[in-house]
Design an enzyme around this catalytic site. Structure first.
Site, mmCIF file in Angstrom:
data_model
loop_
_atom_site.group_PDB
_atom_site.id
_atom_site.type_symbol
_atom_site.label_atom_id
_atom_site.label_comp_id
_atom_site.label_asym_id
_atom_site.label_seq_id
_atom_site.Cartn_x
_atom_site.Cartn_y
_atom_site.Cartn_z
ATOM 1 N N SER A 167 34.580 11.742 28.253
ATOM 2 C CA SER A 167 35.815 12.506 28.411
ATOM 3 C C SER A 167 36.658 11.998 29.577
ATOM 4 O O SER A 167 37.895 12.033 29.518
ATOM 5 C CB SER A 167 35.487 13.986 28.612
ATOM 6 N N GLY A 190 36.557 24.618 23.487
ATOM 7 C CA GLY A 190 35.351 23.854 23.779
ATOM 8 C C GLY A 190 35.659 22.768 24.780
ATOM 9 O O GLY A 190 35.264 21.615 24.616
ATOM 10 N N GLU A 213 35.201 27.881 26.860
ATOM 11 C CA GLU A 213 33.923 27.169 26.853
ATOM 12 C C GLU A 213 32.789 28.169 27.065
ATOM 13 O O GLU A 213 33.005 29.277 27.556
ATOM 14 C CB GLU A 213 33.923 26.094 27.955
ATOM 15 N N ARG A 214 31.580 27.770 26.671
ATOM 16 C CA ARG A 214 30.410 28.623 26.886
ATOM 17 C C ARG A 214 30.241 28.913 28.382
ATOM 18 O O ARG A 214 30.543 28.066 29.220
ATOM 19 C CB ARG A 214 29.147 27.965 26.329
ATOM 20 N N ASP A 240 32.931 32.078 22.968
ATOM 21 C CA ASP A 240 32.433 31.351 21.798
ATOM 22 C C ASP A 240 33.597 31.162 20.836
ATOM 23 O O ASP A 240 34.203 32.134 20.381
ATOM 24 C CB ASP A 240 31.317 32.176 21.150
ATOM 25 N N PHE A 241 33.919 29.909 20.505
ATOM 26 C CA PHE A 241 35.089 29.678 19.649
ATOM 27 C C PHE A 241 34.884 30.141 18.213
ATOM 28 O O PHE A 241 35.830 30.190 17.438
ATOM 29 C CB PHE A 241 35.560 28.226 19.696
ATOM 30 N N HIS A 259 33.211 17.414 15.028
ATOM 31 C CA HIS A 259 32.190 16.519 14.459
ATOM 32 C C HIS A 259 30.769 17.003 14.738
ATOM 33 O O HIS A 259 29.812 16.447 14.208
ATOM 34 C CB HIS A 259 32.406 15.078 14.920
ATOM 35 N N ASN A 288 36.681 10.992 16.512
ATOM 36 C CA ASN A 288 36.495 9.722 15.820
ATOM 37 C C ASN A 288 36.806 9.911 14.345
ATOM 38 O O ASN A 288 36.306 10.859 13.725
ATOM 39 C CB ASN A 288 35.045 9.240 15.948
#
Length: 349
Positions: A167, A190, A213-214, A240-241, A259, A288
């Site tokens: 990242s 996330g 994010e968590r 949690d998304f 992914h 990707n």
């Protein structure tokens, strides 16, 4: 009488060459494991100041001297470390230097992530994944990858470092490749430790952000953004998304998240995002995408995603089909750096 040469019955020289190639591939796991052990023992760090003997390295690492010597001798034959050939000395070289601890190096962080025993156990059960299309991690470890990284701080740190190093590189590329100037608010879904959000906020001073994010990782993102002087422009939202996504942002970002999930879960996530979007909101999926001639490295990651979490890399057409099921459509697709990563701009259908 001449024996016809076929793929199943090549000439003697061709057969020998084929066997050597396959044997080298088969030994790849051994080579990787040997590197992992050297990394676990901290050999690259010990050689940073100059050549050392196997005896000295064994004393420093608590390893069995003769066995460590054998390990380093093997690694030197594949170019990792130099066997100086005198006085029992081994030295750092260009390849082994890549393995030095470096949070910005995807190779250094991935070497430590791959060395984890739970990672190896998952690959041992690859047959399960190929037969069922499901993650083998759960069968091999008695828990899911997400549960392990939630409950085990060491596993979470290994994973977050591996993802964070990628990242760090990609965050700046995204901020350079996409124009956020028309947006006032952005939500990173996330968002990990916050490097993407930090890069975007740095590049576009008029933007305000929210990072979802968590809980354990959300606090790390708070630390990073505070350290970058961006805390007053970004809300950290532990959550949690699958359950909640903030409504009404101008731009939503989700990088290397989809992914990690199978098709059904991807549709669940996308529908949740679509519900949160305004009619003129944009969703940026940064991931990707497999093209017609994907690199081997992309396909290895594809299989890794299957093994660990039941996920997959997808082609543009496969991704478009999931978007259609979610009430979304592709507006355009932009390159991000020189690799397979694309920024896919998406609108509500």
């Amino acid at each position: 009488m001449t024996v016809e040469q076929t793929p199943e019955n090549p000439g003697t020289a061709a057969r020998a060459a084929a066997e050597e190639t396959v044997n080298d591939i088969l030994q790849g796991a051994w080579k990787a494991r040997a590197i992992h052990v050297a990394v676990e023992l901290g050999v690259p760090e010990l050689l940073q100041e100059g050549p050392r003997t196997a005896t000295a390295l064994a004393e420093a690492t608590g390893a069995h001297e003769q066995t460590l010597r054998r390990l380093l001798r093997l690694l030197a034959t594949v170019g990792v470390f130099d066997d100086l050939g005198h006085d029992d000395l081994f030295a750092q070289n260009a390849l082994s230097a890549v393995l030095l601890p470096d949070p910005a190096s995807p190779v250094a962080t991935d070497a430590r992530f791959q060395a984890a025993p739970w990672h190896w156990r998952a690959w041992e059960q690859l047959t399960h994944s190929v037969r069922t299309g499901e993650a083998s991690f759960d069968v091999a470890n008695g828990t899911s990858f997400w549960q392990l990284t939630h409950e085990d701080p060491k596993a979470r740190e290994l994973f977050n470092r591996a993802m964070g190093s990628v990242s760090l590189t990609e965050a700046g590329q995204v901020a350079a490749a996409y124009d956020f100037s028309g947006a006032a608010t952005a939500v990173d879904i996330g968002g990990g430790r916050g490097s993407l959000m930090a890069a975007v906020l740095d590049a576009f001073p008029g933007l305000r952000g929210t990072l979802l994010e968590r809980p354990p990782v959300a606090e790390e993102a708070r630390e990073l953004l505070t350290g970058r002087g961006l805390a007053d422009r970004c809300e950290i939202l532990p959550g949690d998304f699958f359950e909640t996504i903030p409504d009404g942002a101008d731009v939503y970002l989700i990088k290397h998240v989809l992914h990690d999930w199978d098709d059904d879960d991807v549709v669940r996530i996308l529908r949740r995002i679509a519900t949160a979007m305004k009619p003129d909101s944009r969703l940026l999926v940064i991931d990707n995408l497999i093209d017609e001639r994907p690199a081997a490295s992309t396909l290895f990651v594809d299989l890794l995603l299957l093994v660990l979490v039941g996920g997959a890399e997808r082609s543009e057409s496969e991704f478009a089909a999931l978007l259609e099921k979610s009430g979304l459509r592709v507006e355009r697709s932009l390159p991000c750096g020189a690799g397979p990563v694309r920024i896919v701009e998406i609108r509500r259908a």
